[in-house]
Design a protein around this motif. Structure first.
Motif, mmCIF file in Angstrom:
data_model
loop_
_atom_site.group_PDB
_atom_site.id
_atom_site.type_symbol
_atom_site.label_atom_id
_atom_site.label_comp_id
_atom_site.label_asym_id
_atom_site.label_seq_id
_atom_site.Cartn_x
_atom_site.Cartn_y
_atom_site.Cartn_z
ATOM 1 N N LEU A 617 0.821 -1.225 0.000
ATOM 2 C CA LEU A 617 0.000 0.000 0.000
ATOM 3 C C LEU A 617 0.850 1.268 0.000
ATOM 4 O O LEU A 617 0.325 2.358 -0.213
ATOM 5 C CB LEU A 617 -0.932 -0.005 1.221
ATOM 6 C CG LEU A 617 -1.855 -1.229 1.318
ATOM 7 C CD1 LEU A 617 -2.791 -1.109 2.505
ATOM 8 C CD2 LEU A 617 -2.652 -1.435 0.040
ATOM 9 N N GLY A 618 2.144 1.123 0.258
ATOM 10 C CA GLY A 618 3.028 2.286 0.209
ATOM 11 C C GLY A 618 3.787 2.347 -1.102
ATOM 12 O O GLY A 618 3.661 3.298 -1.869
ATOM 13 N N VAL A 619 4.554 1.292 -1.363
ATOM 14 C CA VAL A 619 5.459 1.331 -2.522
ATOM 15 C C VAL A 619 4.704 1.130 -3.849
ATOM 16 O O VAL A 619 4.912 1.889 -4.800
ATOM 17 C CB VAL A 619 6.576 0.259 -2.365
ATOM 18 C CG1 VAL A 619 7.444 0.198 -3.605
ATOM 19 C CG2 VAL A 619 7.432 0.584 -1.139
ATOM 20 N N PHE A 620 3.831 0.144 -3.904
ATOM 21 C CA PHE A 620 3.191 -0.136 -5.201
ATOM 22 C C PHE A 620 2.348 1.022 -5.741
ATOM 23 O O PHE A 620 2.422 1.329 -6.942
ATOM 24 C CB PHE A 620 2.421 -1.463 -5.167
ATOM 25 C CG PHE A 620 3.256 -2.599 -5.702
ATOM 26 C CD1 PHE A 620 3.390 -2.801 -7.073
ATOM 27 C CD2 PHE A 620 3.966 -3.429 -4.846
ATOM 28 C CE1 PHE A 620 4.194 -3.814 -7.585
ATOM 29 C CE2 PHE A 620 4.768 -4.438 -5.348
ATOM 30 C CZ PHE A 620 4.887 -4.638 -6.717
ATOM 31 N N PRO A 621 1.558 1.709 -4.891
ATOM 32 C CA PRO A 621 0.838 2.878 -5.441
ATOM 33 C C PRO A 621 1.803 3.946 -5.975
ATOM 34 O O PRO A 621 1.537 4.577 -6.996
ATOM 35 C CB PRO A 621 0.060 3.406 -4.224
ATOM 36 C CG PRO A 621 -0.117 2.208 -3.359
ATOM 37 C CD PRO A 621 1.138 1.403 -3.528
ATOM 38 N N PHE A 622 2.934 4.100 -5.293
ATOM 39 C CA PHE A 622 3.942 5.065 -5.729
ATOM 40 C C PHE A 622 4.545 4.617 -7.073
ATOM 41 O O PHE A 622 4.692 5.412 -8.010
ATOM 42 C CB PHE A 622 5.015 5.144 -4.630
ATOM 43 C CG PHE A 622 6.134 6.110 -4.892
ATOM 44 C CD1 PHE A 622 5.914 7.482 -4.802
ATOM 45 C CD2 PHE A 622 7.406 5.656 -5.204
ATOM 46 C CE1 PHE A 622 6.957 8.380 -5.037
ATOM 47 C CE2 PHE A 622 8.449 6.544 -5.440
ATOM 48 C CZ PHE A 622 8.222 7.912 -5.359
ATOM 49 N N VAL A 623 4.835 3.315 -7.147
ATOM 50 C CA VAL A 623 5.357 2.742 -8.403
ATOM 51 C C VAL A 623 4.355 2.989 -9.537
ATOM 52 O O VAL A 623 4.714 3.393 -10.641
ATOM 53 C CB VAL A 623 5.584 1.215 -8.224
ATOM 54 C CG1 VAL A 623 5.812 0.520 -9.560
ATOM 55 C CG2 VAL A 623 6.764 0.962 -7.285
#
Ligand code: ADP
Length: 759
Positions: A617-623
């Motif tokens: 929920l932190g890295v993948f949305p940013f990716v």
């Protein structure tokens, strides 16, 4: 002797056991699977190297098979975990006195069951002297290797491959040991090998070197003369005596001759004018301690002066000292350093090696392993199995000293991939991964050692809980506790035992000890559960993010990255600080980021941290946002498990599940705009000078122009000061109140470091 167990019985075992406090099978570990041997037999000591395989358990993750099932079905857990056996390669080095050679060879013979090897690489004078004995006992053909070639090969290897191998010793500074970072260019240098005798070698390239001198006054002289003078035959006893003695009682000083300093020559009154000079005239007994100290000074001074003269003669400014004479002993290192500084007027630097005594054995081993294509591998010191520097220190408790006095161990794990520098490092030769050097900072050291001690109960509990079906989990966990605890105690007394002491090395030592007792991934189930929960939330989070305007969304994404949770933000404290505390440059960075014009980045390299909410929920949305802007993304995760960090294998499954829910990620994976890679590391921290070569190649190929490093381990304990050639973003939430205070912030303060390299 075949029936002797760990406690030892039988003729040759007896003589072996008398000298040690540990059972031989704790010294010659993994002998059953030994594949290749090398031996370096000098005038005093035998150094044995063998390569062996270690079987241990690893937790493997595997996607469920969805074929024929309802893809929408709510799967919890999201993937399967199975524990499998894995075989890895380990290099063992053991040192012992030549007196024990027969006993040791017997022990080895009796425990060699699986070996396919027919030869043993041998170097040192003993390769000739003991050839028949070795061939008869081990039934291996002795393949003699040139002493100098092995020595230099070994020295180049340790200088290139073992972090913090070389150090300078400065008696009155704090810390006394200053470790060098591995320099990509190590040549030219002078190697002074102090074994029984002394050899002096000028080394110009990997295979160009020349023996330029030597001396018969070396370690054997100290040992031999010391034994005559003190009636003490044990080398460590001699050192112990020396460390308590006053050499001025025996030596004639300048002031004894001149009544003070020698003004015209500029020699201080304390300088030794004549070693042992007083003993001829003074009419009294001399203490063993004083004589041992004087002898140690005499020999170390002499070697220091020789080294300095040869270095000057050949225009070299660096001298490395090898051979087992030094053993990290402060008096010896201090005297040699003093002597070199004195005679070279500070122009030549004396450098000592943590594995000084193993150079020949390592070289002989490498000679034998040449056909294995060594460039495919890299090596890492295994802190669980190595005995560390200064193990002969007189301050050590007697059991530790007794053990190391006779036997000394080094273990290195073979990593099945070459590790290289991140091509984006601004200056690889000055890059230091660790933010705080705990050898340097006594307060921080005390704090962290206590912190790791206090956390130990919890780690033991977690380890046991991670293997509910195992009958011996509690017993193994207890052994792990003892091992790690004793490592921590050693580090309290000798912080430099394994090179620079850092939070990273403490964490890595813990991982090595856990692995040692077959707890390869104590968080596997926790990670599995958290990944399941987070995957379920992913669509909702993405919907909410997509509903936001651009600016709000950017902020929410960054906050999500920081807090590891987008909407409820986990701990309330985190979100409060995020809202109100601009002190870690968050606002400033935001402005800089907003002010950044120009096209989107070409390719972002992201080093991920935790499993679960953090990555999903932190890295993948940013990716996903980066991908939507046209930026390619390389997501780099650990090759092996460490704490609850997401591993490469887990990231593959997580990405696959996300792709099934999200077309942006789906097409990016298919079109190779999103690439999942492994770092080559199994540490909660990150050493950008030891990264998987495949990752480094990809970073170069794709022209990465943004690096994002996430989490305390990777962005605070390490890399906080790492300078890169492209834009970088280091972010973490400080979850440790002591550290927060140290950095001038509060618990849950935010590190948000956005850096643009100077033109
Ligand atoms: P060699 O190959 O000639 O044996 P080493 O590099 O192994 O040379 O160093 C041998 C010297 O190391 C000894 O002469 C002695 O001064 C020193 N030494 C260090 N530790 C020990 C030990 N435990 N027992 C004997 N000698 C030791």
């Amino acid at each position: 002797m075949a029936e002797r167990g760990a406690s030892g019985s039988g003729s040759s075992g007896d003589s072996l056991d008398k000298s040690i406090t540990l059972p031989p099978d704790e010294i010659f570990r993994n002998l059953e699977n030994a594949k290749r041997f090398a031996i370096d037999i000098g005038g005093s000591l035998t150094k044995l190297a063998y390569y062996s395989t270690v079987q241990h358990k690893v937790a493997r993750v595997r996607s469920f098979d969805y074929s024929g099932k309802d893809a929408e079905q709510d799967h919890e857990p999201p993937y399967e975990i199975s524990v499998q056996e894995e075989v890895t390669a380990r290099l063992h080095f053991v040192k012992f006195e030549n007196t024990y050679i027969e006993a040791c060879l017997d022990f080895i013979k009796d425990h060699l069951v699986n070996t396919e090897t027919k030869v043993i690489q041998a170097t040192g004078g003993g390769a000739y002297k003991f050839k028949d004995l070795i061939e008869e006992k081990l039934r291996l053909r002795v393949d003699k290797e040139d002493v100098m070639t092995c020595l230099i090969k070994g020295c180049n290897f340790v200088l290139k491959n073992i972090p913090h191998e070389a150090f300078v010793y400065q008696k009155d500074s704090d810390p006394e040991f200053k470790f060098q970072t591995n320099h990509p260019n190590i040549f030219p240098y002078l190697l002074v090998n102090i074994g029984s005798g002394v050899s002096i070698v000028k080394v110009e390239t990997e295979d160009r070197f020349e023996w330029i001198g030597g001396s018969s006054i070396g370690g054997g002289t100290f040992w031999g003369l010391g034994a005559l003078l003190t009636k003490t035959k044990k080398f460590d006893e001699l050192l112990h005596l020396a460390s308590k003695g006053q050499h001025a009682n025996v030596d004639m000083l300048v002031q004894d001759v001149y009544g003070g300093a020698h003004q015209t020559l500029g020699l201080s009154g304390n300088l030794i004018a004549s070693s042992f000079g007083k003993s001829a005239t003074a009419d009294r007994e001399f203490s063993k301690e004083d004589m041992a100290k004087s002898l140690l000074h005499m020999i170390s001074n002499d070697i220091g002066q020789l080294a300095c003269l040869y270095a000057k003669l050949h225009c070299l400014d660096r001298v490395y000292f090898g051979g087992f004479f030094i053993r990290g002993h402060p008096v010896t290192m201090r005297t040699i350093t003093y002597s070199i500084n004195f005679f070279s007027k500070g122009e030549v630097q004396a450098l000592f090696l943590r594995h000084e005594g193993y150079l020949g054995a390592i070289g002989a081993f490498l000679k034998g392993a040449e056909q294995d294509n060594p460039n495919q591998y890299s090596w890492g010191e295994n802190y669980a199995g190595s005995s560390g520097l200064m193990s002969s220190s007189p301050e050590l408790c007697p059991t530790q000293r007794a053990r190391s006095g006779t036997f000394d161990l080094l273990e290195m794990d073979r990593l099945e991939r070459p590790l290289v520098n991140l091509p984006l490092l601004l200056d690889p030769s000055s890059y230091v991964p660790d933010t705080v050097d705990l050898t340097d900072d006594a307060l921080a050291r005390k704090y962290w050692l206590t912190c790791f001690e206090e956390a130990l109960d919890g780690v033991v509990k977690r380890a046991v809980a991670s293997q509910p079906g195992s009958v011996d989990a509690a017993e193994r966990a207890e052994k792990f506790r003892q091992k790690y605890w004793s490592k921590l105690q050693t580090l309290r007394h000798q912080p430099f035992a394994y090179g620079t002491l850092t939070v990273r090395s403490l964490l890595d030592t813990r991982e090595h000890c856990l692995n040692e007792f077959n707890f390869p991934d104590p968080y596997s189930k926790v990670k599995q559960k958290e990944n399941g929960v987070a995957l379920k939330c992913f669509p909702r989070v993405i919907r909410c993010l997509d509903a936001l305007g651009w600016e709000e969304r950017q902020l929410a994404l960054v906050k999500g990255l920081l807090a590891g949770n987008v909407f409820d933000w986990g701990a309330k404290a985190v979100s409060d600080v995020l809202e109100s505390d601009p002190q870690f440059g968050f606002e400033e960075a935001k402005m800089k980021l907003q002010g950044r014009d120009g096209p989107p980045h070409k390719c972002a390299l992201i080093f991920a941290d935790n499993s679960g909410i953090d990555v999903i929920l932190g890295v993948f949305p940013f990716v996903r946002e980066l991908l939507s802007r046209g930026t390619e993304v390389i997501l780099a995760c650990n090759s092996g498990p460490a704490l609850n960090d997401v591993t490469y294998c887990e990231s593959l499954i997580v990405a696959e599940r996300i792709a099934a829910m999200d077309p942006v990620v789906h097409s990016a994976l298919r079109e190779e705009r999103l690439l999942l890679m492994q770092t080559g590391s199994s540490s909660p921290c990150l050493d950008l000078s030891r990264l998987d070569k495949g990752l480094a190649v990809l970073v170069r190929e794709r022209g990465a122009d943004l690096v994002v490093i996430e989490g305390m381990g990777r962005a605070v304990h390490t890399n906080y000061y790492a300078a890169l050639r492209c834009e970088s973003l280091k972010l973490a939430v400080i979850k440790n109140s002591w550290l927060a205070e140290r950095l001038g912030g509060r618990l849950f303060s935010v590190i948000f470091k956005y850096e643009v390299p100077a033109e």
